[in-house]
Scaffold this motif. Structure first.
Motif, PDB file in Angstrom:
ATOM      1  N   GLU B 143      61.249   1.135  22.698  1.00  0.00           N
ATOM      2  CA  GLU B 143      59.860   1.867  22.296  1.00  0.00           C
ATOM      3  C   GLU B 143      59.367   2.367  23.674  1.00  0.00           C
ATOM      4  OE1 GLU B 143      58.624   2.280  19.797  1.00  0.00           O
ATOM      5  OE2 GLU B 143      60.908   1.304  19.044  1.00  0.00           O
ATOM      6  N   ALA B 144      59.670   1.413  24.951  1.00  0.00           N
ATOM      7  CA  ALA B 144      58.997   1.702  26.167  1.00  0.00           C
ATOM      8  C   ALA B 144      58.657   3.562  26.327  1.00  0.00           C
ATOM      9  CB  ALA B 144      59.211   1.292  27.680  1.00  0.00           C
ATOM     10  N   SER B 145      60.289   3.526  26.279  1.00  0.00           N
ATOM     11  CA  SER B 145      60.791   5.510  26.625  1.00  0.00           C
ATOM     12  C   SER B 145      60.092   6.025  25.776  1.00  0.00           C
ATOM     13  CB  SER B 145      61.999   5.567  26.656  1.00  0.00           C
ATOM     14  OG  SER B 145      62.977   5.129  25.381  1.00  0.00           O
ATOM     15  N   LYS B 146      60.246   5.368  24.005  1.00  0.00           N
ATOM     16  CA  LYS B 146      59.542   6.824  22.960  1.00  0.00           C
ATOM     17  C   LYS B 146      57.765   7.224  23.394  1.00  0.00           C
ATOM     18  CE  LYS B 146      63.438   5.632  20.153  1.00  0.00           C
ATOM     19  NZ  LYS B 146      63.429   5.252  20.757  1.00  0.00           N
ATOM     20  N   VAL B 147      56.989   5.640  23.825  1.00  0.00           N
ATOM     21  CA  VAL B 147      55.639   5.616  24.442  1.00  0.00           C
ATOM     22  C   VAL B 147      55.848   6.383  25.379  1.00  0.00           C
ATOM     23  CG1 VAL B 147      53.840   4.414  24.823  1.00  0.00           C
ATOM     24  CG2 VAL B 147      55.428   3.967  23.003  1.00  0.00           C
ATOM     25  N   THR B 148      56.310   6.331  26.341  1.00  0.00           N
ATOM     26  CA  THR B 148      55.834   7.126  28.069  1.00  0.00           C
ATOM     27  C   THR B 148      56.540   8.333  27.733  1.00  0.00           C
ATOM     28  OG1 THR B 148      57.216   5.020  28.718  1.00  0.00           O
ATOM     29  CG2 THR B 148      56.996   7.517  29.892  1.00  0.00           C
ATOM     30  N   LEU B 149      57.622   8.953  26.746  1.00  0.00           N
ATOM     31  CA  LEU B 149      57.158  10.553  26.948  1.00  0.00           C
ATOM     32  C   LEU B 149      56.255  11.060  25.132  1.00  0.00           C
ATOM     33  CD1 LEU B 149      59.503  12.541  26.771  1.00  0.00           C
ATOM     34  CD2 LEU B 149      60.048  12.339  24.455  1.00  0.00           C
ATOM     35  N   VAL B 150      55.492  10.158  24.277  1.00  0.00           N
ATOM     36  CA  VAL B 150      54.712  10.940  23.902  1.00  0.00           C
ATOM     37  C   VAL B 150      52.879  11.069  24.824  1.00  0.00           C
ATOM     38  CG1 VAL B 150      52.411  10.168  21.980  1.00  0.00           C
ATOM     39  CG2 VAL B 150      54.957  10.226  21.879  1.00  0.00           C
ATOM     40  N   ALA B 151      53.327   9.576  26.171  1.00  0.00           N
ATOM     41  CA  ALA B 151      52.013   9.821  26.989  1.00  0.00           C
ATOM     42  C   ALA B 151      52.817  10.655  27.489  1.00  0.00           C
ATOM     43  CB  ALA B 151      52.025   8.235  27.622  1.00  0.00           C
ATOM     44  N   VAL B 152      53.389  11.251  27.690  1.00  0.00           N
ATOM     45  CA  VAL B 152      53.209  12.174  29.033  1.00  0.00           C
ATOM     46  C   VAL B 152      53.197  13.987  28.350  1.00  0.00           C
ATOM     47  CG1 VAL B 152      55.782  13.911  30.380  1.00  0.00           C
ATOM     48  CG2 VAL B 152      55.562  11.318  30.222  1.00  0.00           C
ATOM     49  N   ALA B 217      60.815  14.578  18.561  1.00  0.00           N
ATOM     50  CA  ALA B 217      61.480  14.415  19.554  1.00  0.00           C
ATOM     51  C   ALA B 217      61.802  13.356  20.011  1.00  0.00           C
ATOM     52  CB  ALA B 217      60.850  15.389  21.583  1.00  0.00           C
ATOM     53  N   ALA B 218      61.334  12.805  20.281  1.00  0.00           N
ATOM     54  CA  ALA B 218      61.463  10.692  20.659  1.00  0.00           C
ATOM     55  C   ALA B 218      62.211  10.658  19.244  1.00  0.00           C
ATOM     56  CB  ALA B 218      60.438  10.357  20.887  1.00  0.00           C
ATOM     57  N   GLU B 219      61.824  10.575  18.539  1.00  0.00           N
ATOM     58  CA  GLU B 219      62.921  10.127  17.334  1.00  0.00           C
ATOM     59  C   GLU B 219      64.108  10.956  16.945  1.00  0.00           C
ATOM     60  OE1 GLU B 219      58.897   7.612  15.665  1.00  0.00           O
ATOM     61  OE2 GLU B 219      59.861   8.797  14.296  1.00  0.00           O
ATOM     62  N   LEU B 220      64.270  12.153  17.196  1.00  0.00           N
ATOM     63  CA  LEU B 220      65.423  13.051  16.210  1.00  0.00           C
ATOM     64  C   LEU B 220      66.275  12.468  18.205  1.00  0.00           C
ATOM     65  CD1 LEU B 220      63.944  16.504  15.707  1.00  0.00           C
ATOM     66  CD2 LEU B 220      64.707  14.858  14.415  1.00  0.00           C
ATOM     67  N   LEU B 221      66.563  12.189  18.660  1.00  0.00           N
ATOM     68  CA  LEU B 221      67.028  12.272  20.335  1.00  0.00           C
ATOM     69  C   LEU B 221      67.554  10.405  20.272  1.00  0.00           C
ATOM     70  CD1 LEU B 221      65.621  14.652  22.602  1.00  0.00           C
ATOM     71  CD2 LEU B 221      67.427  14.928  21.779  1.00  0.00           C
ATOM     72  N   GLY B 222      66.682   9.989  19.548  1.00  0.00           N
ATOM     73  CA  GLY B 222      67.491   8.091  19.430  1.00  0.00           C
ATOM     74  C   GLY B 222      66.972   7.343  19.462  1.00  0.00           C
ATOM     75  N   ALA B 223      67.043   6.762  17.859  1.00  0.00           N
ATOM     76  CA  ALA B 223      66.009   5.634  17.590  1.00  0.00           C
ATOM     77  C   ALA B 223      66.712   5.792  16.365  1.00  0.00           C
ATOM     78  CB  ALA B 223      64.523   6.107  16.887  1.00  0.00           C
ATOM     79  N   SER B 224      66.103   4.033  15.301  1.00  0.00           N
ATOM     80  CA  SER B 224      66.506   3.686  14.999  1.00  0.00           C
ATOM     81  C   SER B 224      66.059   3.170  13.017  1.00  0.00           C
ATOM     82  CB  SER B 224      67.381   1.902  14.661  1.00  0.00           C
ATOM     83  OG  SER B 224      66.249   1.427  15.962  1.00  0.00           O
ATOM     84  N   GLN B 225      64.690   4.020  13.975  1.00  0.00           N
ATOM     85  CA  GLN B 225      63.993   4.238  13.225  1.00  0.00           C
ATOM     86  C   GLN B 225      62.573   5.298  13.103  1.00  0.00           C
ATOM     87  OE1 GLN B 225      61.559   0.187  12.280  1.00  0.00           O
ATOM     88  NE2 GLN B 225      61.319   0.019  10.889  1.00  0.00           N
ATOM     89  N   GLY B 226      61.825   5.475  12.416  1.00  0.00           N
ATOM     90  CA  GLY B 226      60.850   5.994  12.403  1.00  0.00           C
ATOM     91  C   GLY B 226      60.643   7.078  11.730  1.00  0.00           C
ATOM     92  N   LEU B 227      59.951   8.202  11.240  1.00  0.00           N
ATOM     93  CA  LEU B 227      59.692   9.471  10.296  1.00  0.00           C
ATOM     94  C   LEU B 227      60.992  10.573  10.995  1.00  0.00           C
ATOM     95  CD1 LEU B 227      56.658  10.374   9.695  1.00  0.00           C
ATOM     96  CD2 LEU B 227      58.296   9.063   7.952  1.00  0.00           C
ATOM     97  N   GLY B 228      60.997  10.604  12.650  1.00  0.00           N
ATOM     98  CA  GLY B 228      62.039  11.411  13.112  1.00  0.00           C
ATOM     99  C   GLY B 228      63.634  10.961  12.649  1.00  0.00           C
ATOM    100  N   TYR B 229      63.983   9.915  13.044  1.00  0.00           N
ATOM    101  CA  TYR B 229      64.977   9.367  12.735  1.00  0.00           C
ATOM    102  C   TYR B 229      65.417   9.370  11.173  1.00  0.00           C
ATOM    103  CZ  TYR B 229      68.053   5.672  11.193  1.00  0.00           C
ATOM    104  OH  TYR B 229      69.442   4.785  10.245  1.00  0.00           O
TER     105      TYR B 229
END
Ligand SMILES: Nc1ncnc2c1ncn2[C@@H]1O[C@H](COP(=O)(O)OP(=O)(O)O)[C@@H](O)[C@H]1O
Ligand SMILES: [Mg+2]
Lengths: 237, 279
Positions: B143-152, B217-229
């Motif tokens: 989660e941390a990397s996705k939240v960080t990306l959104v924060a950026v 973007a974050a969820e497209l690139l590597g996630a196992s849950q979420g709307l992007g996934y």
């Protein structure tokens, strides 16, 4: 109350500002500064109020806290657009009991019913009244007014001049009033200082020995006006 | 009008009338604005059913809605929505919090500005998605990397708008504070922040929309849950209704959250003298 000793503030390599100003105000005195535009009147007030520290000379106030002695009303209302009329008036007032007097002052300047309006909904004259009320609420020992009514129509102007008179009568605030309106200076001031030149210098000084409130059409005032006009005569150097 | 127009205004009556007319124009705007979308939907539905377009590429709107409602009923959908909202929310919070602190500091203090701003401007030049591999490397795919990306993503618009807002403040208002011998903190709290509020809110809103972009973007690139996934999943399993359904959900939530901010903005900026507030 206020003693100004050979104070100068020069801009643009000696082409603007003011030079060698000597001035002294007694407690409760209302002194007008008359001068054409650009002769450094606003600059003088900025120096006195402490907004401009780059001056030469010496300024003394009879106050034990000189930095808090001055209240200034700028040439523009300078209201905080995000505050309502009443919030603007009590802006910067630390003393809680003073805030209660805000309402009284709102009524005095004729803004009752507009307490919760924002500056965008005010006319120029109303905004100027808010600014007057704001500068009065803090009860400065020395009030500096920079062409307070120059942007107003003749009727509002006269109304507000009378308002100032009634406030002075009540509080005897020492006041330095900058204006380019000769009638206004004659109507309101105990003494008038005339500035001219660039950089501006004090050219002369005259007393208006007439009890207030004065009649606007007073013959003596008309004579003084003639004197001032010839003093400001631009063909003379 | 009489010569005493200044004191003769009666604001309450005027306001009531305005509310009614705005409601009416709002309604007719809504009506007019939905003509073309509704038409397109009808054509799309018909085209899909009549077999003009291959339904395994572009399923009918009803199929899409059916898919979403089934998933919602089975409960699977809520987990995806929840985790996406969670990422956007905390990323948005973190990004704007850091932006407010840095923005206020650089806006108020020239030295801090000279110290920080060039670096931040340079970092801004990096397309933010380029950070993804690095974040994944540093903080893993959790989660941390996705939240960080959104924060950026949220950080930059908020920071830029806030600093430019602060720098654009009328010096004349600051002088009023100086006449009252305000301390630096009082200046910031009572003059600088309120004066910069309009551009700050602009930043917050564009920050949020970037936040949504980055969560995709974050969820497209590597996630196992979420709307992007869900979109990737739909792509891999040749289920276009999943992809389209997710797009619609993104649109709904993006619009909804923006609407919330817009309401807040309107409320807090009632004092602004602009076309929107004109009566
Ligand atoms: N900070 C400044 N730097 C340079 N010139 C200035 C500055 N402030 C004022 N001046 C100049 O000083 C002159 C006097 O200005 P001002 O005091 O506003 O005149 P007045 O109020 O009498 O009309 C003007 O010509 C103006 O351009
Ligand atoms: Mg001036």
């Amino acid at each position: 109350m206020l003693t100004v000793n050979r104070v100068s503030r020069i801009f643009q390599e000696g082409k603007a500002g003011f030079r060698n100003v000597d001035l002294s105000l007694k407690k409760g005195e209302v002194v007008g500064v008359l001068g054409t535009s650009g002769c450094g009147k606003s600059t003088l007030l900025r120096v006195l109020s402490g907004l401009d520290a780059g001056f030469e000379g010496d300024i003394q106030t009879g106050s034990d806290r000189p930095e808090e002695a001055f209240g200034m009303m700028f040439q523009e209302p300078r209201l905080m657009p995000w505050l309502t009329v009443e919030e603007n008036i009590s802006f910067g007032v630390k003393d809680k009991s003073r805030k209660a007097q805000a309402q009284e002052l709102i009524e005095t300047v004729g803004l009752a019913g507009f307490e919760r309006h924002y500056p965008k909904d005010l006319s120029g004259g109303m905004a100027q009244r808010v600014a007057i009320a704001r500068s009065l609420l803090n009860r400065p020992e020395i009030l500096l007014l920079d062409e307070p009514f120059s942007a107003l129509d003749a009727f509002t102007k006269m109304q507000l001049q009378d308002l100032l008179l009634s406030i002075w009568e009540k509080h005897h605030t020492t006041t330095l009033l900058v204006t380019h309106d000769i009638d206004e200076a004659l109507y309101l001031c105990d003494r008038i200082v005339i500035m001219r030149g660039q950089p501006g210098q004090i050219e002369s000084e005259l007393f208006v020995n007439r009890p207030k409130p004065r009649k606007r059409g007073d013959v003596h005032l008309a004579q003084l006006k003639d004197e001032i006009l010839s003093e400001l005569d631009f063909t003379k150097r | 009008m009489s010569s005493r127009t200044e004191t003769a205004v009666t604001p309450s009556v005027k306001e009531k009338k305005n509310k009614k007319t705005t409601l009416r124009t709002w309604n007719s705007n809504l009506l007019l604005g939905s003509v073309i979308p509704v038409l397109l939907l009808v054509v799309w539905e018909y085209a899909s059913r009549a077999g003009w377009v291959a339904s395994h590429l572009l399923p009918a709107p009803t199929t899409v809605i059916e898919e979403i409602t089934t998933m919602a009923q089975e409960g699977e959908l809520w987990g995806h929505i929840g985790i996406t909202l969670y990422r956007v929310f905390f990323g948005f919070l973190a990004g704007s919090a850091v932006a407010v602190v840095l923005g206020a500091a650089t806006g108020y203090n020239k030295t801090i500005h000279r110290l920080l701003d060039p670096m931040l401007q340079a970092l801004r030049a990096i397309p933010s998605l380029a950070w993804v591999p690095l974040f994944v490397l540093w903080i893993g795919i959790g989660e941390a990397s996705k939240v960080t990306l959104v924060a950026v993503g949220v950080f930059f618009p908020v920071y830029l708008n806030l600093t430019s807002g602060i720098q654009g403040i009328d010096r004349k208002l600051i002088e009023v504070g100086r006449m009252y011998n305000f301390t630096s903190l009082q200046q910031i709290r009572r003059i600088i922040l309120p004066a910069a509020l309009p551009s700050f809110l602009v930043g917050i809103r564009s920050g949020l929309s970037l936040g949504w972009m980055f969560v995709v973007a974050a969820e497209l690139l590597g996630a196992s849950q979420g709307l992007g996934y869900l979109m990737v999943f739909g792509q891999n399993t040749s289920a276009p209704e999943l992809v389209i359904g997710s797009i619609i959900l993104f649109a709904i939530f993006g619009k909804l959250t923006d609407e919330i901010l817009k309401r807040i903005e309107k409320r807090t900026l009632r004092w602004q003298d602009n076309v929107e507030n004109a009566s």
